[in-house]
Motif scaffolding. Structure first.
Motif, PDB file in Angstrom:
ATOM      1  N   THR A 184       3.548  -3.670  -1.200  1.00  0.00           N
ATOM      2  CA  THR A 184       2.265  -3.385  -1.200  1.00  0.00           C
ATOM      3  C   THR A 184       1.791  -2.271  -1.842  1.00  0.00           C
ATOM      4  O   THR A 184       1.321  -2.810  -2.587  1.00  0.00           O
ATOM      5  CB  THR A 184       1.153  -3.947   0.313  1.00  0.00           C
ATOM      6  N   GLU A 185       2.586  -1.575  -1.772  1.00  0.00           N
ATOM      7  CA  GLU A 185       2.311  -0.083  -1.972  1.00  0.00           C
ATOM      8  C   GLU A 185       2.259  -1.304  -4.112  1.00  0.00           C
ATOM      9  O   GLU A 185       1.976  -0.555  -4.868  1.00  0.00           O
ATOM     10  CB  GLU A 185       3.137   0.654  -2.364  1.00  0.00           C
ATOM     11  N   GLU A 212      -3.929   6.219  -4.008  1.00  0.00           N
ATOM     12  CA  GLU A 212      -3.181   6.791  -3.111  1.00  0.00           C
ATOM     13  C   GLU A 212      -1.440   7.751  -3.044  1.00  0.00           C
ATOM     14  O   GLU A 212      -1.014   7.340  -4.752  1.00  0.00           O
ATOM     15  CB  GLU A 212      -3.168   6.542  -1.379  1.00  0.00           C
ATOM     16  N   GLU A 213      -1.031   8.946  -3.060  1.00  0.00           N
ATOM     17  CA  GLU A 213       0.468   9.286  -3.438  1.00  0.00           C
ATOM     18  C   GLU A 213       1.355   7.480  -3.143  1.00  0.00           C
ATOM     19  O   GLU A 213       1.752   8.085  -3.905  1.00  0.00           O
ATOM     20  CB  GLU A 213       0.416  10.233  -2.537  1.00  0.00           C
ATOM     21  N   SER A 214       1.615   7.241  -1.857  1.00  0.00           N
ATOM     22  CA  SER A 214       2.197   5.656  -1.805  1.00  0.00           C
ATOM     23  C   SER A 214       1.887   5.070  -2.325  1.00  0.00           C
ATOM     24  O   SER A 214       3.365   3.900  -3.389  1.00  0.00           O
ATOM     25  CB  SER A 214       2.360   5.614  -0.381  1.00  0.00           C
ATOM     26  N   VAL A 215       0.821   5.119  -3.484  1.00  0.00           N
ATOM     27  CA  VAL A 215       0.792   3.991  -4.437  1.00  0.00           C
ATOM     28  C   VAL A 215       1.197   4.805  -5.679  1.00  0.00           C
ATOM     29  O   VAL A 215       1.535   4.236  -6.588  1.00  0.00           O
ATOM     30  CB  VAL A 215      -0.824   3.235  -3.987  1.00  0.00           C
ATOM     31  N   GLU A 235       3.245   6.783  -6.171  1.00  0.00           N
ATOM     32  CA  GLU A 235       5.151   6.517  -7.133  1.00  0.00           C
ATOM     33  C   GLU A 235       5.277   5.070  -7.371  1.00  0.00           C
ATOM     34  O   GLU A 235       6.444   5.519  -8.237  1.00  0.00           O
ATOM     35  CB  GLU A 235       5.736   6.654  -5.190  1.00  0.00           C
ATOM     36  N   TYR A 236       5.057   4.295  -7.524  1.00  0.00           N
ATOM     37  CA  TYR A 236       5.131   2.752  -7.740  1.00  0.00           C
ATOM     38  C   TYR A 236       4.411   2.821  -9.416  1.00  0.00           C
ATOM     39  O   TYR A 236       5.197   2.290  -9.729  1.00  0.00           O
ATOM     40  CB  TYR A 236       4.468   1.024  -6.916  1.00  0.00           C
TER      41      TYR A 236
END
Length: 455
Positions: free
Chosen positions: A50-51, A129-132, A134-135
């Protein structure tokens, strides 16, 4: 390439239906392919999580703003090229394409530079956000920095359409789709001993397919038999007068796109406040509704080209008839789509979700918009016809009235104040397209656009 005498003969035989269809159907197919390439990207990226989907989505939010400017430049190119082709002044048509191409390179490089320097900051502003992030960051850099290729692609395709060639952009879109799909799989997941690049691979596939499209368009537009030819011409210096003519048409078209994007962003935020289910239903209904736009967009291309060419040939009445006939043909297609929406609304909604509450809201929306396809068709085809004549200011004014004066205000009153929920959003939408449809058709029938001159 459409010859002026061929257009005239065709018009006398069948009210221009054959000529319109020859232009509109390839344009419709191209639009379908443009939608499909996004579907394929989302499908493959979705396998990464999902990210990754969110990363692509945030990138597309930014790209949609840039693409508004690129589309506007394409509108200006089509209007001027079609006018000169209609006047059989191929030298000026070639010159106009060169000037549009120079402008597209400058604009594309400027936006690309902004994307490169402020990439991370732009994504953070959009709420990544950080998790997103990254992608999103590698995908954004790979897709958004080479924005110049999207701009060149749109200008060259618009030039060909202005000259009456909608088949070439369609064929190149087919090639781009196939290449993108194959490279998506190879570059994302890998093959044989190659492990793939993940989301970076998706960006590389997208950018490579765009570069390929530009190369193929350049080959076609420089072919010896082509009536638009920019490579073999000697002059490549900047022509301020021609650039002003293109800009005069393009800027109002760009502002119109920005008016629509900003309005959608604002009332989209209001819909989020209604609830997650309502927002999901809104997005599903909007995704399905996109398919009803495709006939209108295809016939809009035909209308813009033929109106411009007819005005160039000093055939003002024929220009108006081409626009109206394009509208009537598009309405026929869109009414059929509306009937499908109305009858199969529960099935179509069920393709996207199993939530019964969401399905119920989607069904309500689809059946509402199914009833107003003729008005939606006006906002697509007649707007394009006016833009093909060089009248881009009036559609800009009508969009401002419709989007901000009716849709945004209507969503606020019906949803935020009166509690109509999602159906209130789409009631405001329907009022918007009815009012804009009436205003635009009235403008077209009065015919003031026939007197617009290019320098």
């Amino acid at each position: 390439m459409l010859q002026q005498n061929t257009i005239a003969k065709s018009f006398k035989k069948n009210w221009g239906i054959e000529t319109i269809m020859l232009l509109a159907i390839p344009a419709m197919i191209e639009n379908i392919l443009q939608v499909f390439i996004g579907v394929v990207d989302t499908y493959f990226v979705g396998k990464l999580g999902t990210e990754a989907i969110a990363g692509v989505g945030i990138t597309n939010l930014t790209m949609n703003v840039y693409i508004s400017f690129f589309l506007a430049l394409g509108i200006g190119t089509t209007a001027i090229v079609s006018r000169y082709i209609g006047a059989k002044d191929h030298e000026k048509a070639n010159h106009a394409v060169k000037q549009s191409l120079i402008m597209s390179i400058i604009i594309g490089l400027v936006f690309g530079g902004i994307n490169l320097i402020f990439s991370k900051r732009l994504l953070l502003i959009l709420g990544a956000e950080e998790s997103v992030l990254e992608y999103a960051l590698p995908y954004f850099i790979c897709v958004a920095v080479p924005a110049v290729f999207i701009c060149i692609n749109m200008v060259l395709s618009s030039a060909l359409r202005g000259a009456g060639d909608t088949k070439t952009p369609m064929k190149i879109a087919i090639v781009a789709n196939v290449v993108n799909a194959v490279l998506d799989y190879i570059l994302i997941f890998g093959i044989f001993n190659f492990n793939g690049f993940g989301i970076l691979g998706a960006g590389l596939a997208t950018t490579f397919s765009r570069v390929l499209s530009v190369v193929l368009l350049m080959i076609k537009i420089n072919a010896k038999e082509a009536k638009i030819n920019i490579y073999f011409s000697k002059q490549w210096k900047i022509d301020i007068i021609m650039l002003k003519s293109i800009t005069k048409i393009s800027i109002p078209a760009a502002v119109e796109k920005l008016i629509m994007r900003s309005g959608q962003l604002l009332y989209g935020g209001m819909i989020v406040k209604i609830g997650t289910g309502a927002y999901a239903a809104h997005n599903i209904a909007g995704t399905i509704e996109t398919f009803s736009y495709l006939p209108g967009m295809g016939f809009g291309v035909a209308a813009a080209t033929l109106v411009g060419q007819s005005l160039g040939g000093k055939k003002k009445d024929e220009a108006q008839s081409y626009g109206l006939m394009s509208y009537f043909l598009a309405t026929g297609f869109m009414v059929i789509v509306g009937i499908i929406f109305y009858i199969f609304a529960p099935f179509l909604a069920g393709l996207f979700t199993e939530d019964e509450a969401v399905i119920g809201q989607v069904v309500q929306v689809l059946r509402l918009i199914a009833l107003f396809q003729p008005f939606l068709c006006v906002t697509l085809v007649i707007t394009s016809a006016l833009q093909g004549a060089g009248d881009t200011r009036f559609p800009m004014y009508s969009s401002f009235i419709g989007i901000w004066g009716i849709r945004v205000l209507g969503v606020y009153i019906l949803c935020m104040k009166l509690g109509f929920g999602l159906i209130g959003v789409w009631i405001a939408y329907v009022i918007d397209i009815i009012v804009r449809g009436v205003i635009l058709m009235n403008r077209y029938l009065k015919g003031k656009w026939k007197e617009i001159k290019f320098s």
